[in-house]
Design a protein around this motif. Structure first.
Motif, short mmCIF file in Angstrom:
data_model
loop_
_atom_site.label_atom_id
_atom_site.label_comp_id
_atom_site.label_asym_id
_atom_site.label_seq_id
_atom_site.Cartn_x
_atom_site.Cartn_y
_atom_site.Cartn_z
N ALA A 150 0.83 -1.20 0.00
CA ALA A 150 0.00 0.00 0.00
C ALA A 150 0.87 1.26 0.00
O ALA A 150 0.58 2.23 -0.71
CB ALA A 150 -0.93 -0.01 1.21
N ASP A 151 1.95 1.24 0.79
CA ASP A 151 2.85 2.39 0.84
C ASP A 151 3.49 2.64 -0.52
O ASP A 151 3.64 3.80 -0.95
CB ASP A 151 3.93 2.18 1.89
N ALA A 153 2.29 1.79 -3.48
CA ALA A 153 1.27 2.30 -4.39
C ALA A 153 0.98 3.77 -4.10
O ALA A 153 0.83 4.58 -5.03
CB ALA A 153 0.00 1.47 -4.26
N ASN A 154 0.92 4.14 -2.82
CA ASN A 154 0.67 5.54 -2.46
C ASN A 154 1.82 6.44 -2.88
O ASN A 154 1.63 7.64 -3.10
CB ASN A 154 0.44 5.65 -0.95
N ALA A 155 3.04 5.86 -2.97
CA ALA A 155 4.21 6.64 -3.41
C ALA A 155 4.27 6.75 -4.92
O ALA A 155 5.20 7.39 -5.45
CB ALA A 155 5.49 5.99 -2.88
#
Length: 255
Positions: A150-151, A153-155
């Protein structure tokens, strides 16, 4: 840089190779039905692939020209997570003329970097995620930590799974094919290249031999738990005035 050999026949030609000549020599096969995996490495005369953990000290002007050419011709640059950390990888930078040529041939302006990381363990503050030219791709496993995925993808990373507990060669190739990336350039590291070689997935190897002795404890360009012999044939051998030797090897057709 001069052509010393083409195929298996040595020539005595002395014409300097232009950048256009290099693009022709290193062009991918036309109409690829599947991803074509090309690997590129540099090593010293005594076989070292790095100096104090970095490949940069082995680079030469001729190696840089070929390195830039290979990147311009690729749809994607694939690299292992360990190499990304050791070499502090950033986005692929293509010059204005190279961008123009890529666009005219129907390619994106710059190829993305695809990082193979079974655990999806990457530094979000590294150069790879610091205002990238093209969003990086992370190829990981379905059982990797959900929070890390998730991190990433958020980056801004495009995360793709290619195996359950490890990134398999078949899964990697399927993932790249699904992304429409068939001109593949693998830049290491040794464990990723070793796995691809043992699994019979390396179509082509470009290797620069730098005219230096390095010593040290550096390893080989490929490491794997098991050995597998793959027959290759030379496509060309290039030499530069400083003694740099650049070779391209292509896998022989299966019998």
């Amino acid at each position: 840089m001069r052509r010393a050999n083409i195929g298996t026949h040595f020539t005595s030609g002395s014409d300097e190779l232009t950048d256009g000549d290099l693009r022709d020599l290193y062009s991918y096969p036309a109409d690829l039905p599947r991803p074509w995996i090309r690997a590129n490495f540099v090593c010293s005369i005594d076989g070292a692939v790095s100096v104090e953990g970095l490949s940069g000290p082995l680079g030469t002007p001729a190696d840089k020209r070929v390195y830039d050419t290979l990147r311009e011709l690729a749809d994607v640059v694939v690299v292992g997570a360990g190499t990304v950390r050791a070499e502090d990888y950033g986005s692929v930078r293509i010059g204005p003329e190279g961008r123009r040529r890529r666009i005219e041939s129907g390619m994106s302006e710059s190829p993305p970097v695809a990082v193979v990381s079974a655990r999806a363990h990457l530094d979000l503050h590294s150069r790879l995620f610091d205002q990238p030219e093209v969003a990086p791709i992370v190829i990981t496993c379905s059982n990797a930590d959900i929070a890390r995925i998730a991190d990433l993808a958020n980056a801004g990373a495009h995360v793709v799974t290619a195996g359950e507990h490890e990134v398999t060669t078949a899964g990697l190739i399927t993932a790249l094919d699904g992304l429409g990336m068939r001109r593949v350039l693998c830049e290491g590291g040794p464990s990723l290249f070793g796995r691809l070689a043992v699994d019979g997935a390396v179509d082509e190897l470009c290797i620069t031999t730098a005219p230096v002795l390095a010593g040290g404890t550096a390893g080989r360009i490929a490491t794997s738990p098991h050995a597998q012999v793959t027959a290759m044939t030379p496509a060309h051998v290039l030499t530069d005035a400083d003694g740099t030797v650049l070779t391209k090897w292509v896998r022989l057709p299966l019998p």
